[in-house]
Design a protein around this motif. Structure first.
Motif: not given
Length: 63
Positions: A14-15, A19-20, A25-28
């Motif tokens: 998921v991360v 990132l790709k 953003n951190y919340t999303d």
């Protein structure tokens, strides 16, 4: 424990996908982790977990 490894791989998936995409953003990112992990863990364990992601930014030192 086998389940821990599966959950860890799912979070990494998921991360990395977020990132790709380049637009995150951190919340999303936290919300996406919750959305994808809750049903994944429910399917593995038959329980309904409370998923509370904690994201920490790690910066390299300039040394």
């Amino acid at each position: 424990m086998k389940t821990d490894n599966q959950i860890e791989r799912k979070v990494s998936e998921v991360v990395n996908k977020s990132l790709k995409s380049g637009t995150y953003n951190y919340t999303d990112l936290k919300n996406q982790i919750i959305l994808e992990l809750h049903p994944f863990i429910s399917g593995l364990t038959g329980r309904h977990p409370i998923v509370l992601p904690v994201i920490m930014e790690v910066r390299e030192s300039g040394d």
